[in-house]
Design an enzyme around this catalytic site. Structure first.
Site, mmCIF file in Angstrom:
data_model
loop_
_atom_site.group_PDB
_atom_site.id
_atom_site.type_symbol
_atom_site.label_atom_id
_atom_site.label_comp_id
_atom_site.label_asym_id
_atom_site.label_seq_id
_atom_site.Cartn_x
_atom_site.Cartn_y
_atom_site.Cartn_z
ATOM 1 N N GLU A 79 0.824 -1.217 0.000
ATOM 2 C CA GLU A 79 0.000 0.000 0.000
ATOM 3 C C GLU A 79 0.855 1.264 0.000
ATOM 4 O O GLU A 79 0.578 2.227 0.725
ATOM 5 C CB GLU A 79 -0.965 -0.010 1.192
ATOM 6 C CG GLU A 79 -1.969 -1.158 1.155
ATOM 7 C CD GLU A 79 -3.142 -0.942 2.096
ATOM 8 O OE1 GLU A 79 -3.055 -0.102 3.006
ATOM 9 O OE2 GLU A 79 -4.176 -1.627 1.908
ATOM 10 N N GLU A 85 -5.288 -8.869 0.093
ATOM 11 C CA GLU A 85 -5.834 -8.818 1.456
ATOM 12 C C GLU A 85 -7.343 -8.619 1.378
ATOM 13 O O GLU A 85 -7.828 -7.801 0.590
ATOM 14 C CB GLU A 85 -5.261 -7.647 2.272
ATOM 15 C CG GLU A 85 -3.833 -7.782 2.711
ATOM 16 C CD GLU A 85 -3.382 -6.587 3.547
ATOM 17 O OE1 GLU A 85 -4.262 -5.809 4.010
ATOM 18 O OE2 GLU A 85 -2.164 -6.414 3.728
#
Length: 515
Positions: free
Chosen positions: A128, A275
């Protein structure tokens, strides 16, 4: 005459090998979607690498993602049949993006010594980065390229290299048909990233959380839609531009990614969900949806959805692989209460809650579809619960020894928790007979195991979720027909095997005839 068998067998064998190759390619494509788990290490008592390997085997988990490339874990998983996506932490991006020698050294240390005995399925570079460490964006693409080049130099170019992105890089995602990438990132970062992924046959890794979509929607996202629960047609989310019906939020998020890529003229890059998950505990005021029931529902339905190969409304033929966040609670993580409570298990391997995944090929063996428990109803008042607790532990003769001071189920020390244990003790003692979970209307039956930590409820004490239980399952399948033993989705593989063996026998017979 010696040349005649060769002339006859060559087309035969070529056909056999071509057929075998094509059919096996079909099996690989059909078997592509999987469910794996993320393994974080910010917890007090992480299992040792050897115990972790045994635990993964017992739970039949065959795909894991690590946030680094821990050599102890990779060594312990050697020969365990577990594919590992290894990670490059954000704090290493500068070095790897600035030096090809550093990337070559990283691959030499973290991949080459372990693959293929511990199959490395992917390298996830950073995590991220656009939101977690935007200052590292200029070196992220060079790091990806350097790692990819180092793998190719080590004859490991088949290992894909990608970077997990937050869903926030996609704007206006609902309805999916109008989604697009954040324009401030598109030209400088996302366009060259997609070009790299396309050229190297690597997936776009995305962290997708319907939980956060629900929390941030201010009521616009139905809870059932986030949890994969069936919706009546009138409540299904319909994309007005495509007229596609979306019965769950995750599919809509995946299709939003495909639309965003298509807007940049990329249609062949697959999505891999690096995820997704649901927290099982959180602040009651700020995180009301962070409960064990909702977490169990989401992850159970997610697993079934992926193994059913349902695809998405926009791409029904393409089901993305998924890594569940996460295997263990990370009790050392800072932030909101929920941050430490995403795990399927506590650090010692005890399940936080039990999943309902019958038919998922044994994946995550803690299935309780056929087990029920009796607990206090959510709206029961304290006075009624106390009266029922006194009766269950007195005239009802329930075994209430575990909720006494100092015992494993004493904490949390409140009437609701103690009443739930006593109710379940009575219910199990009565053989789950009709009416044994009533208590004047303040008890309810649930399929979610209420055990927590060291407190094991009576209905769970005979549960066996260890390897021994899995061996029993395998033994019970031994008498089944060959195709049935393969499990769902494996019939094609069995048929291929039969065809190949028959053709091979024909080839041998022909050879024997001519020689």
């Amino acid at each position: 005459m010696g040349s005649i068998p060769f002339l006859l067998l060559t087309p035969h064998l070529l056909f056999l090998l071509l057929l075998h190759s094509l059919l096996l390619d079909g099996v690989v494509a059909a078997a592509a979607p999987f469910v794996g788990v993320n393994i974080g290490t910010d917890l007090t008592n992480l299992l040792s690498p050897a115990d972790l390997a045994a635990f993964l085997k017992a739970q039949q988990i065959k795909h894991v993602r690590l946030y680094d490339a821990d050599p102890g874990i990779l060594s312990a998983l050697s020969g365990a049949g577990v594919s590992v996506a290894v990670g490059v932490p954000n704090n290493q991006l500068l070095a790897l993006g600035s030096s090809t020698d550093a990337a070559a050294s990283w691959v030499a240390r973290h991949v080459v010594p372990f693959h293929p005995y511990t199959p490395i399925s992917a390298v996830a570079v950073g995590d991220e980065v656009p939101s977690a460490l935007p200052s590292a964006l200029p070196v992220l693409l060079p790091a990806l390229q350097s790692i990819s080049d180092a793998l190719a130099a080590a004859n490991l170019s088949s290992i894909p290299v990608s970077t997990p992105l937050p869903f926030s890089v996609i704007l206006d995602p609902f309805p999916p048909s109008q989604a697009y990438f954040n324009q401030t990132l598109a030209t400088a970062f996302l366009l060259p990233l997609l070009r790299f992924l396309n050229d190297t046959s690597a997936p776009l890794m995305l962290n997708l959380y319907p939980y956060y979509a629900l929390m941030q929607s201010r009521g616009a996202v139905p809870l059932d839609n986030a949890l994969f629960k069936p919706l009546p047609p009138a409540l299904e989310e319909v994309d007005p531009n495509t007229l596609l019906h979306y019965t769950n939020v995750l599919d809509a998020m995946v299709d939003a990614a495909y639309v965003s890529m298509r807007n940049l003229n990329f249609t062949g890059v697959p999505v891999l969900i690096s995820e997704t998950g649901w927290p099982h505990d959180g602040s009651r005021r700020e995180e009301p949806y962070a409960t064990r029931d909702f977490a169990s529902t989401y992850n159970s339905n997610l697993i079934r959805h992926i193994f059913d190969r349902a695809g998405t409304p926009m791409r029904p033929e393409s089901t993305p692989a998924v890594y569940i966040y996460e295997l263990f609670n990370e009790d050392l993580r800072p932030g909101p209460v929920s941050e430490a409570n995403w795990g399927l298990f506590y650090g010692n391997g005890t399940p936080v809650y039990l999943l309902h995944v019958t038919g998922a090929g044994g994946f995550l063996a803690n299935d309780t579809t056929n087990k029920t428990y009796c607990v206090a109803a959510e709206d029961a008042d304290r006075r009624s619960l106390q009266a029922a607790l006194d009766w269950a532990c007195g005239p009802g003769r329930a075994n209430c020894s575990e909720i006494q001071p100092g015992e494993s189920c004493y904490d949390p020390n409140d009437v609701r928790s103690h009443a739930s244990y006593a109710f379940d003790s009575y219910y199990q003692m009565e053989g789950k007979a009709a009416g044994s979970c009533y208590f004047q209307g303040i008890a309810m039956i649930t399929t979610t195991d209420p055990s927590h930590g060291d407190c094991i409820f009576p209905g769970s004490k005979e549960m066996n979720i260890t390897k021994e239980g899995n061996d029993t399952t395998q033994a019970s399948r031994a008498g089944m027909p060959p195709m049935a033993r393969l499990g769902k989705g494996r019939e094609q593989e069995y048929i291929i095997s039969v065809i190949f063996n028959v053709l091979l026998m024909l080839s041998v017979s022909t050879w024997n005839f001519w020689t």
